[in-house]
Design an enzyme around this catalytic site. Structure first.
Site, PDB file in Angstrom:
ATOM      1  N   TYR A 142      30.788   5.159 -27.192  1.00  0.00           N
ATOM      2  CA  TYR A 142      30.629   4.026 -26.265  1.00  0.00           C
ATOM      3  C   TYR A 142      31.252   2.803 -26.939  1.00  0.00           C
ATOM      4  O   TYR A 142      30.722   2.310 -27.943  1.00  0.00           O
ATOM      5  CB  TYR A 142      29.138   3.784 -25.983  1.00  0.00           C
TER       6      TYR A 142
ATOM      7  N   ASP B 248      25.396  10.993 -15.330  1.00  0.00           N
ATOM      8  CA  ASP B 248      24.330  11.736 -16.020  1.00  0.00           C
ATOM      9  C   ASP B 248      23.258  11.980 -14.972  1.00  0.00           C
ATOM     10  O   ASP B 248      22.524  11.057 -14.595  1.00  0.00           O
ATOM     11  CB  ASP B 248      23.809  10.890 -17.190  1.00  0.00           C
TER      12      ASP B 248
ATOM     13  N   ARG C  84      30.278  10.462 -22.410  1.00  0.00           N
ATOM     14  CA  ARG C  84      29.262  11.403 -22.903  1.00  0.00           C
ATOM     15  C   ARG C  84      29.504  12.732 -22.187  1.00  0.00           C
ATOM     16  O   ARG C  84      29.891  12.737 -21.007  1.00  0.00           O
ATOM     17  CB  ARG C  84      27.851  10.888 -22.609  1.00  0.00           C
TER      18      ARG C  84
ATOM     19  N   HIS D 297      17.943  16.945 -26.987  1.00  0.00           N
ATOM     20  CA  HIS D 297      16.482  16.984 -26.900  1.00  0.00           C
ATOM     21  C   HIS D 297      16.081  18.275 -26.204  1.00  0.00           C
ATOM     22  O   HIS D 297      16.896  18.918 -25.534  1.00  0.00           O
ATOM     23  CB  HIS D 297      15.967  15.757 -26.124  1.00  0.00           C
TER      24      HIS D 297
ATOM     25  N   GLU E 203      27.366  16.321 -21.661  1.00  0.00           N
ATOM     26  CA  GLU E 203      26.033  16.893 -21.912  1.00  0.00           C
ATOM     27  C   GLU E 203      25.878  18.241 -21.218  1.00  0.00           C
ATOM     28  O   GLU E 203      26.085  18.350 -20.009  1.00  0.00           O
ATOM     29  CB  GLU E 203      24.960  15.927 -21.377  1.00  0.00           C
TER      30      GLU E 203
ATOM     31  N   ASP F  58      19.722  18.558 -16.726  1.00  0.00           N
ATOM     32  CA  ASP F  58      20.121  17.268 -17.324  1.00  0.00           C
ATOM     33  C   ASP F  58      21.560  17.434 -17.816  1.00  0.00           C
ATOM     34  O   ASP F  58      21.791  17.984 -18.895  1.00  0.00           O
ATOM     35  CB  ASP F  58      19.159  16.934 -18.481  1.00  0.00           C
TER      36      ASP F  58
ATOM     37  N   GLU G 222      24.521  16.551 -26.293  1.00  0.00           N
ATOM     38  CA  GLU G 222      25.102  15.446 -25.530  1.00  0.00           C
ATOM     39  C   GLU G 222      25.663  14.309 -26.387  1.00  0.00           C
ATOM     40  O   GLU G 222      25.222  13.168 -26.308  1.00  0.00           O
ATOM     41  CB  GLU G 222      24.055  14.878 -24.573  1.00  0.00           C
TER      42      GLU G 222
ATOM     43  N   HIS H 166      22.813   7.230 -30.219  1.00  0.00           N
ATOM     44  CA  HIS H 166      21.672   8.091 -29.895  1.00  0.00           C
ATOM     45  C   HIS H 166      21.798   9.433 -30.599  1.00  0.00           C
ATOM     46  O   HIS H 166      22.840   9.741 -31.182  1.00  0.00           O
ATOM     47  CB  HIS H 166      21.533   8.267 -28.375  1.00  0.00           C
TER      48      HIS H 166
ATOM     49  N   HIS I  40      12.773  15.023 -21.257  1.00  0.00           N
ATOM     50  CA  HIS I  40      12.677  15.009 -22.725  1.00  0.00           C
ATOM     51  C   HIS I  40      11.417  15.820 -23.009  1.00  0.00           C
ATOM     52  O   HIS I  40      10.310  15.283 -23.050  1.00  0.00           O
ATOM     53  CB  HIS I  40      12.572  13.583 -23.259  1.00  0.00           C
TER      54      HIS I  40
ATOM     55  N   ASP J 137       0.819  -1.206   0.000  1.00  0.00           N
ATOM     56  CA  ASP J 137       0.000   0.000   0.000  1.00  0.00           C
ATOM     57  C   ASP J 137       0.864   1.272   0.000  1.00  0.00           C
ATOM     58  O   ASP J 137       0.457   2.318   0.482  1.00  0.00           O
ATOM     59  CB  ASP J 137      -0.964  -0.005   1.194  1.00  0.00           C
TER      60      ASP J 137
ATOM     61  N   HIS K 204      21.292   3.715 -20.440  1.00  0.00           N
ATOM     62  CA  HIS K 204      20.412   3.997 -19.299  1.00  0.00           C
ATOM     63  C   HIS K 204      20.790   3.114 -18.104  1.00  0.00           C
ATOM     64  O   HIS K 204      19.935   2.499 -17.481  1.00  0.00           O
ATOM     65  CB  HIS K 204      18.942   3.789 -19.683  1.00  0.00           C
TER      66      HIS K 204
HETATM   67  N1  GLY Z   1      19.384  11.831 -18.824  1.00  0.00           N
HETATM   68  C1  GLY Z   1      18.617  11.533 -19.952  1.00  0.00           C
HETATM   69  C2  GLY Z   1      19.166  12.136 -21.157  1.00  0.00           C
HETATM   70  O1  GLY Z   1      20.280  12.617 -21.147  1.00  0.00           O
HETATM   71  O2  GLY Z   1      18.513  12.239 -22.141  1.00  0.00           O
HETATM   72 MN    MN Z   2      19.703  14.500 -22.008  1.00  0.00          MN
HETATM   73 MN    MN Z   3      21.262  13.250 -19.423  1.00  0.00          MN
END
Ligand code: GLY
Ligand code: MN
Ligand code: MN
Length: 441
Positions: A389, A260, A413, A355, A415, A272, A385, A351, A362, A38, A243
């Site tokens: 990899y 990240d 990465r 975004h 970003e 982000d 970003e 990727h 996003h 619950d 992820h």
């Molecule tokens: N942390 C998610 C992205 O970078 O899109």
């Molecule tokens: Mn991002």
């Molecule tokens: Mn990110």
């Protein structure tokens, strides 16, 4: 109980109602989601509902009735006040609070939605409702709509179609007002400081989980709600899992650490940011080579994120530099254009380069409409970003070079969060350092 800046929401409602021009919108809030037994996940309001109301309680519905006279256009259905429930679950604004503090023209109990909705919706040209997202409310709305369709076929009055609110709201949310830019600056500044804290503390940490604790504790200490998304704290080869959120491996001095992470403020604006740092303080030769390629790609992509450019151009600026760099070190071969057109780089960079960022990490808003690329405008906020990899997970495409062992396990990465601003992109996350000379120790 925080009362958000109410004029900001009033202004947005005014704009939305003007766009509706004779239509009636039903915008549901979020419900609590069960986690186990619950217990529930922390409440997270629906972004569109929040954007228009600033009301942060579950089980609410807002109506925007542009076919009604002023003073009858903004209706809130909310949980009624209930002393016992407040003893268990905390304060609720109730109907009176919804009218007095949140400026609803009229508030009702959510329990009366089914009975009162038909009357409120009658006389609208069209209904505005997001199909497929709110099953309980959708059932009620569709029932009313089917009755209206029937009566409109007999007497010519009633809504004949349902349209998505995203048509109006995505466009509004994509351009951030001065108020929103300031909130985003704050979310991103706290997020950037957390990344700085990681670098300053890394030498005393032994496990990814400790870094997660450090970051998320810092977010709370700064008054944020918490992380904007599941923080990614990925050392060594874990960084090649885009992820990765297990965050439970031991830190090794010879590895890199990709973090990240960004915070979400109490009014849901998000940061982000990704930084990749050497755990032991110094890059190896191979790590440094890859880092320099990603950094070069990122800096040039950021330069291209100016008014009049578009997100596809930003992506291609990064992509070209990544491909050229990977060719130089023998990880790709062939003509750059062919490699890009045929996706022959996707085992190393899988990727897009960014975004929109806002109330959703996003965030909403079109990137393109068919073949038409949406041009960047002042007030848009996007991430940039790029990454590389290197692992065995995706097979090397035919004709491309095998990967020498010395490169494997490197995942990088970088970003940043960018406010589009005439000729000069405003790097909102710039206080999180990324130059090699700044991050080696
Ligand atoms: N942390 C998610 C992205 O970078 O899109
Ligand atoms: Mn991002
Ligand atoms: Mn990110």
């Amino acid at each position: 109980m925080l009362i958000p800046n109410i004029e900001v929401f009033q202004e947005r409602r005014e704009t939305f109602l003007n766009k509706l021009d004779g239509k009636a919108a039903i915008i549901p809030g979020a419900n609590l989601v069960r986690h186990h037994a619950d217990c529930e996940y922390p409440f997270r309001q629906d972004s569109n509902f929040w954007y228009l109301t600033g009301f942060d309680e579950p089980d609410s519905v807002a109506l925007f009735l542009s076919h009604r006279p002023r003073g009858e256009r903004f209706i809130l259905f909310v949980s009624p006040k209930d002393v016992i429930s407040e003893v268990w679950n905390g304060f609720k604004w109730g109907l009176e609070g919804a009218e007095k503090e949140f400026k609803a023209d009229k508030a009702h109990s959510i329990n009366d939605l089914k009975d009162l909705l038909p009357n409120y919706l009658s006389g609208a040209d069209e209904l505005i409702f997001s199909i497929g997202k709110y099953p309980k409310i959708e059932k009620i709305v569709l029932e009313i709509f089917s009755q209206q369709l029937e009566s409109s076929s007999r007497i010519g009055v009633g809504a004949k179609s349902i349209k998505s609110p995203e048509v109006y709201l995505n466009e509004m949310r994509l351009i951030k007002s001065d108020f929103e830019v300031n909130r985003m600056r704050e979310a991103i500044q706290i997020s950037a400081e957390a990344h700085e804290l990681v670098r300053e503390s890394i030498s005393s940490k032994k496990n990814e989980r400790q870094i997660q604790g450090l970051i998320e504790g810092f977010f709370l200490e700064k008054g944020a709600r918490g992380p904007a998304y599941n923080s990614i704290v990925a050392s060594g080869d874990n960084a090649c899992i885009l992820h990765y959120t297990s965050n439970n491996s031991k830190l090794k001095k010879e590895d890199l650490l990709l973090v990240d992470a960004g915070c979400s403020l109490h009014d849901y604006y998000n940061g982000d940011i990704t930084r990749t740092i050497p755990i032991g303080g110094k890059f190896s030769k191979e790590q440094k080579i890859i880092y320099e390629i990603v950094l070069e790609a990122q800096k040039n992509a950021i330069k291209s994120a100016v008014k009049g450019s578009d997100s596809n151009r930003v992506h291609y600026v990064a992509l070209e530099i990544l491909v050229e760099g990977l060719k130089d070190i023998g990880l790709l071969r062939g003509n750059t254009e062919d490699i890009i057109d045929n996706g022959l780089y996707k085992h190393l960079y899988m990727h897009r380069t960014g975004h929109w960022l806002g109330l959703d990490v996003h965030d909403v808003g079109a990137y393109r409409m068919g073949d038409y690329e949406v041009p960047l405008k002042n007030g848009m906020i996007l991430t940039v970003e790029p990454g590389i990899y290197i692992s065995d997970r995706i097979p090397v495409p035919a004709g491309q070079p095998c990967i020498d062992e010395k490169w494997k396990g490197i995942g990088i990465r970088i970003e940043d969060d960018i406010l589009v601003h005439d000729e000069h992109p405003d790097i909102l996350s710039k206080s999180a350092l990324k130059e090699i000379s700044d991050i080696e120790f």
